[in-house]
Design an enzyme around this catalytic site. Structure first.
Site, short mmCIF file in Angstrom:
data_model
loop_
_atom_site.label_atom_id
_atom_site.label_comp_id
_atom_site.label_asym_id
_atom_site.label_seq_id
_atom_site.Cartn_x
_atom_site.Cartn_y
_atom_site.Cartn_z
N SER A 67 6.23 1.80 -10.56
CA SER A 67 5.85 1.65 -11.98
C SER A 67 5.91 2.93 -12.82
CB SER A 67 4.43 1.08 -12.05
OG SER A 67 3.50 2.06 -11.61
N LYS A 82 13.08 -3.12 -14.28
CA LYS A 82 12.18 -4.18 -14.77
C LYS A 82 12.99 -5.16 -15.62
CE LYS A 82 8.33 -4.66 -14.32
NZ LYS A 82 7.51 -5.32 -13.25
N TYR A 111 13.34 3.11 -14.26
CA TYR A 111 12.22 2.17 -14.12
C TYR A 111 12.42 0.96 -15.03
CZ TYR A 111 7.76 0.03 -15.37
OH TYR A 111 6.78 -0.88 -15.66
N LEU A 131 0.84 -1.21 0.00
CA LEU A 131 0.00 0.00 0.00
C LEU A 131 0.87 1.25 0.00
CD1 LEU A 131 -2.97 -0.98 2.39
CD2 LEU A 131 -2.83 -1.18 -0.10
N THR A 189 7.12 -5.48 -18.64
CA THR A 189 6.71 -4.40 -19.52
C THR A 189 7.45 -4.46 -20.86
OG1 THR A 189 6.83 -2.00 -19.78
CG2 THR A 189 8.40 -2.97 -18.27
N ASP A 190 6.84 -3.88 -21.89
CA ASP A 190 7.51 -3.78 -23.19
C ASP A 190 8.69 -2.82 -23.15
OD1 ASP A 190 6.05 -1.42 -22.98
OD2 ASP A 190 4.98 -1.66 -24.88
N GLU A 191 8.74 -1.98 -22.09
CA GLU A 191 9.81 -0.97 -22.03
C GLU A 191 11.20 -1.57 -21.87
OE1 GLU A 191 9.29 2.30 -19.45
OE2 GLU A 191 7.18 2.53 -19.95
P1 NAD Z 1 0.82 0.62 -9.85
O1 NAD Z 1 1.91 1.57 -9.52
O2 NAD Z 1 -0.55 1.12 -10.14
O3 NAD Z 1 0.65 -0.46 -8.67
C1 NAD Z 1 1.76 -1.04 -8.04
C2 NAD Z 1 1.25 -1.76 -6.79
O4 NAD Z 1 2.39 -2.41 -6.18
C3 NAD Z 1 0.65 -0.82 -5.73
O5 NAD Z 1 -0.51 -1.39 -5.18
C4 NAD Z 1 1.75 -0.72 -4.67
O6 NAD Z 1 1.26 -0.48 -3.37
C5 NAD Z 1 2.40 -2.10 -4.79
N1 NAD Z 1 3.80 -2.10 -4.32
C6 NAD Z 1 4.78 -1.22 -4.66
N2 NAD Z 1 5.91 -1.55 -4.01
C7 NAD Z 1 5.65 -2.65 -3.26
C8 NAD Z 1 6.41 -3.47 -2.41
N3 NAD Z 1 7.70 -3.20 -2.15
N4 NAD Z 1 5.81 -4.52 -1.82
C9 NAD Z 1 4.50 -4.80 -2.05
N5 NAD Z 1 3.72 -4.06 -2.84
C10 NAD Z 1 4.29 -3.00 -3.46
O7 NAD Z 1 1.38 -0.26 -11.06
P2 NAD Z 1 0.63 -0.86 -12.33
O8 NAD Z 1 0.57 0.16 -13.38
O9 NAD Z 1 -0.60 -1.52 -11.87
O10 NAD Z 1 1.69 -1.97 -12.79
C11 NAD Z 1 1.67 -3.28 -12.23
C12 NAD Z 1 2.74 -4.12 -12.88
O11 NAD Z 1 2.50 -4.21 -14.28
C13 NAD Z 1 4.15 -3.58 -12.73
O12 NAD Z 1 5.02 -4.67 -12.52
C14 NAD Z 1 4.44 -2.91 -14.05
O13 NAD Z 1 5.82 -2.92 -14.34
C15 NAD Z 1 3.67 -3.81 -14.99
N6 NAD Z 1 3.21 -3.19 -16.24
C16 NAD Z 1 2.49 -2.01 -16.20
C17 NAD Z 1 1.99 -1.47 -17.38
C18 NAD Z 1 1.17 -0.19 -17.39
O14 NAD Z 1 0.77 0.27 -18.44
N7 NAD Z 1 0.85 0.41 -16.24
C19 NAD Z 1 2.25 -2.11 -18.59
C20 NAD Z 1 3.00 -3.29 -18.60
C21 NAD Z 1 3.46 -3.82 -17.41
O1 DAU Z 2 4.71 0.40 -21.86
C1 DAU Z 2 4.34 -0.05 -20.61
C2 DAU Z 2 4.58 1.02 -19.57
O2 DAU Z 2 3.56 1.99 -19.74
C3 DAU Z 2 4.58 0.48 -18.15
O3 DAU Z 2 5.69 -0.36 -17.98
C4 DAU Z 2 4.65 1.61 -17.12
O4 DAU Z 2 4.51 1.09 -15.81
C5 DAU Z 2 3.53 2.59 -17.40
O5 DAU Z 2 3.62 3.69 -16.52
C6 DAU Z 2 3.59 3.07 -18.85
O6 DAU Z 2 4.77 3.86 -19.07
P1 DAU Z 2 4.73 5.22 -19.92
O7 DAU Z 2 5.88 6.04 -19.50
O8 DAU Z 2 4.54 4.93 -21.35
O9 DAU Z 2 3.32 5.81 -19.35
P2 DAU Z 2 2.83 7.26 -18.91
O10 DAU Z 2 1.38 7.13 -18.60
O11 DAU Z 2 3.69 7.85 -17.86
O12 DAU Z 2 3.02 8.10 -20.23
C7 DAU Z 2 2.45 7.71 -21.47
C8 DAU Z 2 2.94 8.67 -22.53
O13 DAU Z 2 2.36 9.97 -22.30
C9 DAU Z 2 4.44 8.88 -22.51
O14 DAU Z 2 4.89 9.02 -23.85
C10 DAU Z 2 4.63 10.19 -21.75
C11 DAU Z 2 3.38 10.96 -22.11
N1 DAU Z 2 2.85 11.89 -21.09
C12 DAU Z 2 2.73 11.45 -19.81
C13 DAU Z 2 2.17 12.26 -18.84
C14 DAU Z 2 2.04 11.79 -17.39
C15 DAU Z 2 2.40 13.15 -21.47
O15 DAU Z 2 2.49 13.56 -22.63
N2 DAU Z 2 1.84 13.97 -20.51
C16 DAU Z 2 1.70 13.57 -19.22
O16 DAU Z 2 1.16 14.34 -18.40
#
Ligand code: NAD
Ligand code: DAU
Length: 342
Positions: free
Chosen positions: A83, A162, A158, A36, A122-124
């Protein structure tokens, strides 16, 4: 699989996965292990039956806690992570601690008790691709999208952590026969996403009377997938995937950020140009694009949310209807961005 641990199950994608499992797999009990942090929220699990979901508040890097939980489970699905790229540029340390040490703690416990492990990545980790307009034939052909054979080349703290966590898992599979699969997914959208992220930030900006903020020129491309499709893909890999294999998850949703911001404004009844260009992200990845044919052809997965505009409209409605979920944090999130000219 009767008992599974979902780490990070109170975050955006993890909580959507818990909802998905509760709705679709009545035989499964879920233990959520979540610290949390600012990104985790108990409310994301509200309304789920207590006999199906147990929340353990704790750190994935706490080896004693992880050991005691893993001993009693059939599988671990590891979502917990720091993340957000922008946060990793401000302070990388929590990313190293949670994403690397946390993964180490989980795979060590899974190895000890021979527990099935799925690693959510992640694809990153693959770095970025050139923009299509810079490629001959608009990028159609070899090398157009990421596959599981694309070399790792992460850009930010980040994505580097990953990538490191993926490599730990791959090494544990080879050296210790860890019963693991991995998935690398593209950008998710949908309900419960923290308002620091691009889409919910802009939706909640518009709802708060603040102009949306576009980094740089907004040419950067992300390959959007609805989080529920990510959940069904992870479940498919957990139950049908080959041990040691990596599956890329994507739904052919490439859009540049300018297109997305304009579509959001249009869907919310505003003028298409009512946004600000702000300072670009350092090291900003240009384009992500996923080739998910391995997952589709070998495991038979297909996405359900194929209309981005419809999915976005539903997501806007969710943030409109759940203002109490995000309003208290909005000012502080915007303050942090403003300090960086974003
Ligand atoms: P998020 O930041 O919304 O959620 C992360 C969760 O992990 C939170 O509930 C946080 O409390 C918990 N957490 C953080 N550190 C912790 C720790 N040390 N121990 C236990 N819990 C912990 O993240 P998200 O966007 O839901 O991403 C989830 C996973 O999916 C990540 O591994 C991320 O790399 C991966 N992912 C995200 C995206 C995206 O678009 N958001 C895309 C591809 C992969
Ligand atoms: O590709 C998967 C990844 O996608 C995950 O691994 C990450 O956890 C997730 O956060 C996301 O990463 P991005 O950096 O792509 O997501 P973000 O939402 O931060 O930004 C998406 C795109 O928008 C990026 O090109 C940056 C841009 N951006 C972001 C913010 C917050 C803006 O232009 N304006 C903004 O205010």
């Amino acid at each position: 699989m009767k008992n599974i641990i979902v780490t990070g199950g109170a975050g955006f994608i993890g909580s959507n996965f818990v909802h998905y499992v509760v709705s679709n797999h009545p035989e499964v009990h879920v233990t959520v292990l979540d610290k949390l942090t600012y990104a985790g929220n108990k409310e994301n699990l509200a309304g789920l039956p207590e006999d199906r979901v147990t929340l353990v508040v704790g750190d994935v890097a706490d080896m004693a806690l992880v050991d005691s939980l893993v001993e009693k489970t059939d599988a671990v699905v590891h979502y917990a992570a720091e993340s957000h790229n922008d946060n990793s540029l401000r302070n990388p340390y929590p990313f190293v601690q949670t994403n690397l040490i946390g993964t180490y703690a989980l795979i060590e416990a899974c190895r000890k008790y021979n527990v099935r492990y799925h690693h959510v990545s992640t694809d990153e980790v693959y770095g970025d691709l050139p923009l299509r307009e810079e490629l001959p034939g608009n990028g159609e052909g070899i090398g157009e999208k990421f596959t599981d054979k694309t070399p790792y080349n992460p850009s930010s703290p980040y994505s580097a952590t990953k990538a490191g966590s993926d490599l730990l898992v791959k090494a544990w599979v080879r050296s210790f026969s860890l019963q693991a699969t991995l998935s690398n997914c593209s950008n998710n959208y949908g309900p419960y996403q923290h308002i620091e992220k691009f889409i919910p930030r802009q939706i909640t900006n518009i709802l708060s009377g603040i102009r949306p903020k576009l980094y740089g020129e907004g040419k950067n491309v992300r390959d959007w997938i609805h989080t529920e499709d990510h959940s069904s893909a992870v479940w498919t890999i957990l139950t049908k995937g080959q041990i040691g294999e990596t599956y890329l998850i994507g739904a052919d949703g490439e859009k540049n950020n300018k297109e997305v911001i304009e579509l959001l404004l249009e869907l919310m009844g505003q003028s298409k140009d009512a946004y600000d260009h702000v300072m670009d992200r350092p090291g900003h990845d240009l384009r992500y694009a996923i080739d998910s044919s391995k997952l589709r052809n070998e495991l038979g997965w297909t996405p359900s949310f194929t209309n981005f505009e419809e999915g976005l409209a539903e997501t806007i409605a969710w943030y409109q209807e759940n203002q109490q979920w995000w309003q208290a944090e909005k000012e502080a999130v915007e303050q942090l961005y403003a300090e960086q000219g974003q």
